[in-house]
Design a protein around this motif. Structure first.
Motif: not given
Lengths: 81, 132, 277
Positions: A76-80, B32-44, B117-121, B124-126
């Protein structure tokens, strides 16, 4: 090495990194990450590391952006944050 | 005071690499977002690669491809000071390609998590795991 | 969590800032990194391997054992992506209705209740969400792909004299197939390069690398010491090292090419191989 160009690209790299982490849309984040990778490639070609710059241009700016877009498309594109 | 300023100016590249590394580390821990964490890993990762490549830079040297390698004037003495140190380039070239392979694995894991889990946050997964 | 993260980041950053004061000066030719081993590589590469691009020589000759396992890491990443995402045909519930499109006229027919079309060249199977690819993009990418592939082969073969080599060339070749999958659809790309072929190529690349090393071992020299190949190739040992580098670069190229396509196929279709992006 020409320091004004170096400094300008380093600033753009930091801006692109912060932008990729702060934007509230994952598709935008992946495109900004692609621009970050391309800026990194320019930085390496300034430093004379042509092989590394070539690899980053094909791998970082090319394939990994496509992989990010594909993964965002499948989730999904959604993020908080 | 002038010593401090000249030191800060002389090593401005290192300060920016460390800033990039801090941005990446913060994203890995706090986002909080998993894709953002992966972006952060790549920046590191790219910040560390940038640091490694920058130690190979030499003043007044050219790219590490020998001039007149073959041909009529091939046999001449090569001086190490004329060429940039190629060793960090070799190490980092493979690191970049391995980096995209690990990026693929990370994104595959993120897709599996999303399918379950239908979410990447992360929170919400926890919360969904605690409910079970 | 945000506060803990901020504290950890600031402490790490402060330590690094403190340590950066002791770094050698920027672009110093006498810095420790450029004094011990690298002068040897720069000065001796040409006489020992006859490869002008020092990075290629160090990557595939002096540090070839390291590069072999880097290739193995890439191979295993492709396999991990496959095992994480691929949904086998047995578990995957087939859709009730299938759609087929006549290639020449564009007429689409719908078959209900699991009926199948006999395989024919005139019809291609499409998905329910299929949209016709844009003509300009389709034609443009068709024209572009052969040149991209030619450039990829050039990069692999000319890595001795210019920037490039197996890793970059393999990624460019893989990107050409990914471009086909994006501009048309995933089914077209998989028809050209099936999953089985990708898996075989992925393993074959690493095998070519390891076999080159084992061949040197059989010819009574060290593992990956390419000067052993001089007898087979009928050249002097120095040129044999240059040719040995080309052999392992081809292996690396094949492995990277297959892995990039494999990872993309699995991620873009979430393991179903039906429709891509």
């Amino acid at each position: 090495m020409i320091w004004p160009i170096d400094l300008a690209i380093l600033t753009l790299v930091v801006v692109a990194a912060i932008g990729a982490l702060r934007v509230k849309d994952l598709l935008g984040a992946s495109i900004l990450f692609g621009s970050y990778s391309f800026m990194m490639c320019l930085l390496w070609s300034i430093m004379g590391a042509v092989d590394v710059a070539f690899t980053e241009a094909s791998v970082g700016a090319g394939v990994s952006t496509v992989l990010f877009v594909a993964a965002v498309f499948r989730t999904s594109r959604r993020t908080r944050d | 005071m002038t010593d401090l300023i000249s030191m800060v100016v002389a090593k401005y590249n290192y300060w920016i690499y460390i800033t990039l590394m801090m941005i990446g580390l913060y994203a890995i821990i706090a986002k909080n977002n998993l894709v953002k964490k992966i972006v952060g890993m790549n920046i590191f990762q790219t910040a560390i690669i940038l640091f490694y490549v920058s130690i190979g830079v030499k003043k007044g040297a050219t790219i590490p491809i020998l001039e007149h390698g073959h041909g009529p004037d091939a046999h001449h003495v090569v001086h190490a000071v004329d060429y940039i140190n190629p060793l960090p380039h070799v190490l980092m070239l493979t690191a970049i390609v391995v980096g995209v392979a690990t990026l693929g694995v990370a994104l595959a894991l993120a897709i599996r998590v999303y399918n379950n889990y239908n979410t990447l946050e992360e929170d919400e997964i926890l919360a969904q795991i605690r409910e079970k | 969590m945000k506060i803990i993260g901020l504290i950890i980041t600031v402490v790490t950053g402060a330590l690094l800032f403190y340590a950066a004061g002791d770094f050698p000066a920027w672009s110093d030719p006498a810095s420790p990194a450029s004094t011990y081993l690298s002068p040897h590589f720069i000065e001796k590469t040409m006489e020992e391997t006859s490869v002008p691009n020092i990075v290629t020589a160090v990557l595939a000759d002096y540090r070839s054992f390291d590069t072999m396992f880097e290739t193995a890491v890439i191979f295993s990443a492709g396999v991990v992506c496959f095992f994480l995402l691929r949904i086998s045909r047995r578990e995957d519930e087939e859709p009730e209705t299938r759609y087929y499109r006549h290639v020449l006229t564009g007429v689409t027919i719908q078959l209900k209740e699991g009926h199948k079309m006999p395989p024919s060249a005139d019809f291609e199977r499409i998905d329910s969400m299929w949209t016709p690819p844009d003509l300009i993009i389709k034609t443009g990418c068709r024209l572009l792909i052969p040149f991209v592939q030619l450039f990829g082969l050039y990069v692999i073969a000319h890595g001795h004299h210019s920037p490039g080599g197996g890793f970059q060339g393999g990624v460019i070749l893989g990107a050409s197939v990914i471009l086909l999958a994006i501009s048309h659809d995933l089914r077209t790309a998989v028809r050209r390069m099936s999953e089985k072929l990708i898996g075989i190529l992925c393993a074959a690349g690493v095998l070519i690398y390891a076999c080159t090393g084992a061949l040197c071992l059989l010819l009574k020299l060290n593992f990956l010491d390419y000067s052993a190949l001089a007898g087979i190739l009928h050249v002097d040992p120095i040129t044999a090292r240059s040719h040995g580098i080309l052999m392992v670069e081809i292996g690396v190229g094949i492995a990277v090419l297959a892995t990039m396509i494999w990872i993309y196929n699995n991620i873009s279709s979430a393991g179903r191989y039906r429709q891509g992006l």
